[in-house]
Scaffold this active site. Structure first.
Site, short mmCIF file in Angstrom:
data_model
loop_
_atom_site.label_atom_id
_atom_site.label_comp_id
_atom_site.label_asym_id
_atom_site.label_seq_id
_atom_site.Cartn_x
_atom_site.Cartn_y
_atom_site.Cartn_z
N PRO A 128 43.80 22.14 18.48
CA PRO A 128 44.29 23.08 17.86
C PRO A 128 43.35 24.27 17.49
O PRO A 128 43.68 25.76 17.24
CB PRO A 128 45.28 22.53 16.82
CG PRO A 128 45.26 21.33 17.31
CD PRO A 128 44.08 20.86 18.03
N ARG A 268 67.63 39.98 55.04
CA ARG A 268 68.31 40.69 54.25
C ARG A 268 68.75 42.21 54.74
O ARG A 268 67.89 42.89 54.81
CB ARG A 268 67.68 40.87 52.63
CG ARG A 268 68.33 41.34 51.80
CD ARG A 268 69.73 40.86 51.23
NE ARG A 268 70.51 41.43 50.46
CZ ARG A 268 71.69 41.14 49.66
NH1 ARG A 268 72.26 40.36 50.35
NH2 ARG A 268 72.18 41.73 48.67
N GLU A 363 41.91 25.95 31.88
CA GLU A 363 40.63 26.15 32.50
C GLU A 363 39.69 27.35 32.18
O GLU A 363 38.96 27.96 32.83
CB GLU A 363 40.63 25.59 33.97
CG GLU A 363 41.21 24.30 34.15
CD GLU A 363 40.71 23.55 35.26
OE1 GLU A 363 39.63 23.88 35.79
OE2 GLU A 363 41.47 22.53 35.52
N GLU A 367 40.11 36.46 30.00
CA GLU A 367 39.09 37.02 29.17
C GLU A 367 37.76 36.41 29.02
O GLU A 367 36.71 36.91 29.08
CB GLU A 367 39.83 37.16 27.89
CG GLU A 367 41.09 38.23 27.53
CD GLU A 367 42.09 37.56 28.43
OE1 GLU A 367 42.29 36.41 28.36
OE2 GLU A 367 43.14 38.59 28.84
#
Ligand code: FAD
Length: 388
Positions: A128, A268, A363, A367
């Site tokens: 944490p 489509r 992992e 940043e």
């Protein structure tokens, strides 16, 4: 330069591709709804040796290269990222610490069962109060006679709920900060060790994250992996390979999203034409394919260099950064091409969009990859990119 795929790799890739097309893609909806991989599929993956791709042959694995591992993960990811994630502990972060740093006894005891998939492994570093700043972990391991006594809390540990063996990183000498961290092998069922809860997430509920608690958990001293103080180096080493695996998974997912988007665009009809005839849609497909090519080229270059013994954290960081950011853009365009259908749960795009979001975080966040890369550029210039 020779970019040909060796024949044995081509055979391997084609067999995994057939397995993915025949067995995995048809059950995508069932797996998404039940949040479970059917036992029969897991058994087939074990029979194919997929839990021991990188484990040396002398310990029951396939002893393959990082390139081969990436190819396999790429193919499996075309169906669902849950498949490479399910084997990720055994072919990566939960096992490679033992492969690279374990002693003979540890290798003999754990690797054959991990390679066959008889037991599952995972890797527990994050806490944490220590995520990106891994050196700030607070879990302590204190030497007492023939044991280490572990106290602390880990969270977001993938597959902790089903794992039998855990590589746990803990502090043995607080004063030395990252050089005072050590890695330990902890077995499920050890008194004082428990899974506190499953942590449900935005997109990886097939391979769940867990909170682990250690309360005066005594493990035999011989379960120390490597030497005292090597824990941070072990963690960074396994993460380097793990980051390439994430690149491979992003590539597999990208291929599937582009295939689905192409099919949809050609079917489509709006304004009396297929939407594939509109340049705006064509350009999205062009950008998706171009990013995929860059991802592939970069990943397999880095994986090949790693197989030559050329380790480089910055290069692995570049692959992780670029591939996981690119798959975010590709998934976004896939939603756009599918229109409302891309946003609805009944189509396969929506869940992939949620799943890939996590790849920029686990992992090591984007940043943190930029931090690793920029430090390398400032220190070494562009040496990481040179071919010798
Ligand atoms: C799905 C999932 C699976 C995971 N599996 C595992 C596992 O199996 N084992 C394990 O040990 N961990 C696991 N993790 C944990 C994961 O590695 C961490 O979540 C990650 O490293 C980020 O740590 P954090 O969540 O504490 O975020 P924080 O470190 O709190 O970061 C929050 C934000 O601040 C930014 N930030 C932090 N420091 C800096 C800095 N110096 N410069 C710039 N920006 C910065 C971060 O980039 C991020 O944007 C998993 C996480 C997820 C989501």
């Amino acid at each position: 330069m020779d970019f040909d795929i060796p024949e044995e790799y081509r055979i391997l890739r084609d067999s995994i591709r057939r397995f993915t097309d025949r067995e995995l893609i048809p059950i995508n909806e069932e797996v998404e709804q039940t949040k479970k991989i059917p036992d029969g599929i897991i058994d087939q993956m074990k029979e194919m040796g997929l839990f021991g791709i990188l484990t040396p042959e002398e310990y029951g694995g396939m002893g393959m290269t990082v390139v081969a591992s990436c190819m396999i993960q790429e193919e499996l990811s075309r169906a669902n990222i849950c498949y490479p994630m399910f084997i990720s502990g055994n072919i990566g972060i939960g096992t490679m610490g033992i492969v690279h740093f374990g002693n003979d006894e540890q290798k003999k005891k754990y690797l054959p069962a991990m390679a066959s998939g008889e037991i599952y492994s995972c890797f527990a570093l994050t806490e944490p109060n220590a995520g990106s700043d891994a050196a700030a972990i607070e879990t302590r391991a204190e030497r007492k006679g023939d044991t280490y006594v572990i106290n602390g809390l880990k969270h977001y540990i993938t597959r902790g709920n089903i794992s039998d063996v855990f590589t746990v990183v803990a502090v043995t000498d607080k004063a030395k900060r990252h050089k005072g961290m050590s890695a330990f092998i902890v077995e499920k069922g050890t008194p004082g060790f428990s899974i506190a809860k499953i942590q449900h997430s935005m997109g990886t509920d097939i391979c769940q994250q867990c909170e682990l608690v250690f309360e005066d958990c005594a493990i035999p001293a011989e379960n120390l992996l490597g030497e005292e103080g090597q824990g941070f180096a072990i963690a960074m080493g396994v993460l380097e390979e793990g980051r390439l695996s994430l690149g491979a998974r992003a590539i597999g997912i990208a291929r599937r999203l582009i295939e689905l988007s192409r099919e949809h665009a050609q079917l489509r009809v709006q304004f009396g034409k297929t939407i594939a005839e509109f340049q705006a849609v064509q350009w999205m497909l062009a950008d998706m394919a171009t990013e995929l090519y860059a991802m592939k080229t970069m990943l397999y270059d880095a994986a090949w260099r790693l197989d030559q013994g050329n380790r480089n954290r910055a290069r692995a960081g570049m692959v992780k950064l670029f591939c996981t950011e690119a798959i975010g853009r590709i998934a976004d365009r896939a939603v756009q091409i599918h229109g409302g259908m891309g946003y609805m749960e009944e189509a396969p795009i929506e869940s992939v969009y949620r799943e890939v979001r996590g790849m920029r975080i686990y992992e090591g966040t984007s940043e943190i990859q930029r931090l690793i890369i920029s430090r390398d550029v400032l220190k070494n210039g562009l040496k990481s990119l040179d071919y010798d």
